[in-house]
Enzyme design. Sequence first.
Site, PDB file in Angstrom:
ATOM      1  N   ALA A   1     -12.652 -76.568  -2.320  1.00 56.98           N
ATOM      2  CA  ALA A   1     -13.295 -75.377  -1.725  1.00 56.98           C
ATOM      3  C   ALA A   1     -12.697 -74.076  -2.274  1.00 56.98           C
ATOM      4  O   ALA A   1     -11.506 -74.049  -2.588  1.00 56.98           O
ATOM      5  CB  ALA A   1     -13.114 -75.427  -0.210  1.00 56.98           C
ATOM      6  N   PRO A   2     -13.487 -73.036  -2.434  1.00 58.50           N
ATOM      7  CA  PRO A   2     -14.915 -72.934  -2.087  1.00 58.50           C
ATOM      8  C   PRO A   2     -15.878 -73.516  -3.124  1.00 58.50           C
ATOM      9  O   PRO A   2     -17.080 -73.528  -2.886  1.00 58.50           O
ATOM     10  CB  PRO A   2     -15.115 -71.416  -1.974  1.00 58.50           C
ATOM     11  CG  PRO A   2     -14.120 -70.828  -2.930  1.00 58.50           C
ATOM     12  CD  PRO A   2     -12.929 -71.735  -2.872  1.00 58.50           C
ATOM     13  N   GLY A   3     -15.369 -73.987  -4.270  1.00 56.76           N
ATOM     14  CA  GLY A   3     -16.278 -74.710  -5.155  1.00 56.76           C
ATOM     15  C   GLY A   3     -16.432 -74.168  -6.568  1.00 56.76           C
ATOM     16  O   GLY A   3     -17.379 -74.527  -7.273  1.00 56.76           O
TER      17      GLY A   3
ATOM     18  N   ASP B   1     -12.227 -81.555   0.417  1.00 52.95           N
ATOM     19  CA  ASP B   1     -11.533 -80.391   0.974  1.00 52.95           C
ATOM     20  C   ASP B   1     -11.926 -80.255   2.437  1.00 52.95           C
ATOM     21  O   ASP B   1     -13.117 -80.326   2.747  1.00 52.95           O
ATOM     22  CB  ASP B   1     -11.921 -79.112   0.197  1.00 52.95           C
ATOM     23  CG  ASP B   1     -10.869 -78.022   0.352  1.00 52.95           C
ATOM     24  OD1 ASP B   1     -10.508 -77.698   1.501  1.00 52.95           O
ATOM     25  OD2 ASP B   1     -10.403 -77.507  -0.681  1.00 52.95           O
TER      26      ASP B   1
ATOM     27  N   LYS C   1       1.683 -76.220  -9.083  1.00 50.30           N
ATOM     28  CA  LYS C   1       2.134 -74.956  -8.490  1.00 50.30           C
ATOM     29  C   LYS C   1       3.655 -74.836  -8.691  1.00 50.30           C
ATOM     30  O   LYS C   1       4.395 -75.793  -8.449  1.00 50.30           O
ATOM     31  CB  LYS C   1       1.811 -74.914  -6.989  1.00 50.30           C
ATOM     32  CG  LYS C   1       0.377 -75.309  -6.649  1.00 50.30           C
ATOM     33  CD  LYS C   1      -0.646 -74.279  -7.079  1.00 50.30           C
ATOM     34  CE  LYS C   1      -2.056 -74.829  -6.954  1.00 50.30           C
ATOM     35  NZ  LYS C   1      -3.107 -73.950  -7.428  1.00 50.30           N
TER      36      LYS C   1
END
Length: 341
Positions: free
Chosen positions: A211-213, A230, A297
């Site tokens: 998300a959001p895609g 998600d 990350k």
Amino acid sequence: MITYIGTANPGFAPYAMEELRRRVRGTKVSGVAAGETFSFTTGDGEPEQVLKDLRRNEPVFLRHIFPVEAEIPVSSDEALTASALRDYAAQLADRVHGKKVAIQVRKAQDSPFPYGSAEGRDIMAEVVRELGGEVVARDSDWIVSVYSSRKLLYMGCSAPKDNLSDWPGGAVRFRRDEALISRAAFKLLEAEKAFGLPLDKFTNALDLGAAPGGWTSVLLERGMKVTAVDPAEMDESLALHPRLRHLRKNAAELSFAPGSFDLLVCDMSWDPYHTCRIVSGLSSALSAGGSGIITLKLMYRKPFQSIQDLTEAYSEHFDIRKVKQLFHNREEVTMWVRRKP
Ligand SMILES: C[S@@+](CC[C@H](N)C(=O)[O-])C[C@H]1O[C@@H](n2cnc3c(N)ncnc32)[C@H](O)[C@@H]1O
């Protein structure tokens, strides 16, 4: 010995410089513009060989390089600067005649260089055309690079492949409408190019942390069936897409039949070690030889250690093909893996 100007993402130059110190014996590395730009020499090695090694096994944080052929004090005087740019361009006659030439002019924020990129380029373009070269923006035979720091003006000319990126300073630009849903889409578009991994060859993708895609929309555009995972909502423009299945779940709770997908992508915003455990747990869902594109990350301010620990952990199920900090990565790097047979 050749001196290069190197560029990394903002704040990551110290890591790029450290990678060069570890990789290039006898190199002298020195900061040029804080956090982003620096110079380094080819040190004790044969310059050709050093360049070949950097190209074959690209350092993670080094985004762009160009060789310095001229280095002069920078001036805020327009006439002086224009004549320095013209003089350097005039020396390139042998190389540019009958060739396509891109001219890339950049400057540090605190540089007194009196021109913008386009103005600087136009000044040199005139000379290149007089010498029989064709000035182009992309797909050139040569790139003339100019970088102005606060003190010095560096100029060089090289083949695009020898710069690690053919974008000015490695700053890859896409059209805005290529990331309508989220800017994150740029990361996947850049990974596709940087890893030479055309996405349209895959048919069935698993997108973790979708998300959001943004990534999902790229995968759908490339013709794939996509399973997006998600707990958060996907952009409403994707809601009725016939090739999209959205599972509103924590990826840690899922399992899929072996070999269900030939591509796995993961941009989950979470502790990278936890993400690694989730992705590894789902690895059998990817067919043998299938590809994975995963953002790592860098949460712990020790990028080298994190990358080493994470690549080791991912190696249990995947062959690591490449790890690179892309221009569109912020506090993260992007990794391309292949599922082990
Ligand atoms: C940076 S966003 C992803 C952006 C997306 N790649 C795009 O292009 O629009 C990170 C997403 O990871 C999701 N996420 C975090 N942990 C997750 C988990 N355990 N399972 C599934 N999704 C997770 C978050 O809900 C968030 O939507």
